[in-house]
Design an enzyme around this catalytic site. Structure first.
Site, short mmCIF file in Angstrom:
data_model
loop_
_atom_site.label_atom_id
_atom_site.label_comp_id
_atom_site.label_asym_id
_atom_site.label_seq_id
_atom_site.Cartn_x
_atom_site.Cartn_y
_atom_site.Cartn_z
N GLU A 1 0.89 -1.17 0.00
CA GLU A 1 0.00 0.00 0.00
C GLU A 1 0.92 1.22 0.00
OE1 GLU A 1 -2.47 0.72 3.48
OE2 GLU A 1 -3.56 2.31 2.47
N ASP B 1 5.26 4.61 3.49
CA ASP B 1 4.95 6.04 3.65
C ASP B 1 6.20 6.71 4.20
OD1 ASP B 1 1.86 7.51 3.99
OD2 ASP B 1 3.66 8.64 4.58
N ASP C 1 -2.08 12.37 -2.88
CA ASP C 1 -2.26 13.78 -3.22
C ASP C 1 -2.30 13.88 -4.75
OD1 ASP C 1 -1.92 16.47 -3.84
OD2 ASP C 1 -0.77 16.85 -2.02
N ASP D 1 -10.41 10.27 -4.11
CA ASP D 1 -11.56 11.18 -4.14
C ASP D 1 -11.40 12.18 -5.29
OD1 ASP D 1 -9.28 12.24 -2.61
OD2 ASP D 1 -10.45 14.06 -2.76
C1 LIG Z 1 -3.47 12.11 1.49
S1 LIG Z 1 -2.53 11.03 2.46
C2 LIG Z 1 -3.43 9.50 2.34
C3 LIG Z 1 -3.08 8.55 3.44
C4 LIG Z 1 -3.91 7.24 3.48
N1 LIG Z 1 -3.68 6.43 2.30
C5 LIG Z 1 -5.38 7.54 3.63
O1 LIG Z 1 -6.12 7.36 2.65
O2 LIG Z 1 -5.78 7.94 4.73
C6 LIG Z 1 -1.13 10.72 1.41
C7 LIG Z 1 -0.01 9.95 2.10
O3 LIG Z 1 1.02 9.73 1.16
C8 LIG Z 1 2.28 9.99 1.78
N2 LIG Z 1 3.19 10.40 0.70
C9 LIG Z 1 2.99 11.40 -0.19
N3 LIG Z 1 4.01 11.46 -1.06
C10 LIG Z 1 4.88 10.49 -0.70
C11 LIG Z 1 6.13 10.06 -1.23
N4 LIG Z 1 6.66 10.62 -2.29
N5 LIG Z 1 6.75 9.02 -0.61
C12 LIG Z 1 6.19 8.43 0.48
N6 LIG Z 1 5.01 8.81 1.02
C13 LIG Z 1 4.36 9.82 0.42
C14 LIG Z 1 2.03 11.07 2.80
O4 LIG Z 1 2.98 11.05 3.83
C15 LIG Z 1 0.62 10.71 3.28
O5 LIG Z 1 0.63 9.87 4.41
#
Ligand SMILES: C[S@@+](CC[C@H](N)C(=O)[O-])C[C@H]1O[C@@H](n2cnc3c(N)ncnc32)[C@H](O)[C@@H]1O
Length: 225
Positions: free
Chosen positions: A50, A75, A124, A160
């Protein structure tokens, strides 16, 4: 979250056997678990990732449902997956691990054919053109995923963001990949696999409160079919 709380979580992460936190240099100079994740789990079961796991809702839920598959949440934010790691430790769920690293390095952390499936949950969307290189379904990320997936490996994208849903569908079609299933509102339109509506991530719950539609795509890369 206060910095004291974060420090406490970082310290606990250090003590969890299911948390792996290599430095960038370690990953770049030859990550010891690359191609050898079976030694961490002590079995040869398939591995599912994941990416951007946050608190790791899919990692945990899937691991509990499928004990003969190993799940790894990836993450960069250890204070987030601390929760998943703590639950897996306390509930003695052996087929779960969390890897703190940048997703950009994923093909340095896993070998060719080492991964059976990849879930990308609520990334994101990086809407601005200048941010395209950070979008987790851009062509460069696709290449990294293809490099580590087994033949017939499955990809799952749950978001989303209608922008990200459309962008990814367009790219998949343009590159000739196989779209197995796509749904632009999984709670309204019937037919989504049950795992898609049964498990809700932290971010998903926030978006559902805002009444945003949740989208899902399941696909395979042409090269891995
Ligand atoms: C919007 S959050 C979604 C978290 C989770 N999947 C949820 O749906 O609740 C995006 C996650 O991706 C991680 N993330 C974003 N860019 C990343 C990268 N380049 N490498 C590792 N983690 C990343 C962020 O730290 C964050 O926890």
């Amino acid at each position: 979250m206060g910095s004291k709380n974060k420090l406490k979580r970082f310290r606990e992460n250090d003590s969890f056997e299911n948390v792996i936190q290599p430095t960038r240099q370690e990953v770049q100079e030859g990550f010891p678990l690359k191609g050898k994740w079976h030694t961490h789990f002590n079995n040869n079961n398939p591995i599912i990732l994941e990416l951007g796991c946050g608190k790791g809702e899919y990692t945990l839920a899937l691991a509990q449902r499928n004990p003969t598959i190993n799940y790894i949440g990836v993450d960069i934010k250890g204070a987030r997956f601390w929760l998943g790691a703590k639950i897996a430790t306390e509930e003695k769920i052996p087929n779960v691990a969390f890897l703190r690293t940048q997703i950009e390095l994923v093909d340095l952390c896993f070998a060719m054919n080492e991964v059976s499936e990849i879930w990308i949950t609520f990334p994101d969307p990086q809407i601005k053109y200048k941010r395209t290189k950070h979008r987790m379904t851009n062509p460069d990320f696709f290449t990294k995923y293809q490099n580590i997936l087994v033949k017939n490996g499955l990809m799952h994208l749950k978001t989303d963001s209608e922008f990200m849903h459309g962008y990814t569908l367009g790219l998949l079609q343009g590159q000739g990949h196989k779209i197995i299933y796509a749904n632009h509102d999984v709670y309204k339109n019937e037919g989504a696999p049950s795992i898609v509506t049964e498990v809700q991530t932290f971010y998903e719950q926030m978006y559902l409160e805002e009444r945003k539609p949740i989208t899902y795509i399941q696909f395979q890369f042409a090269d891995t079919i």
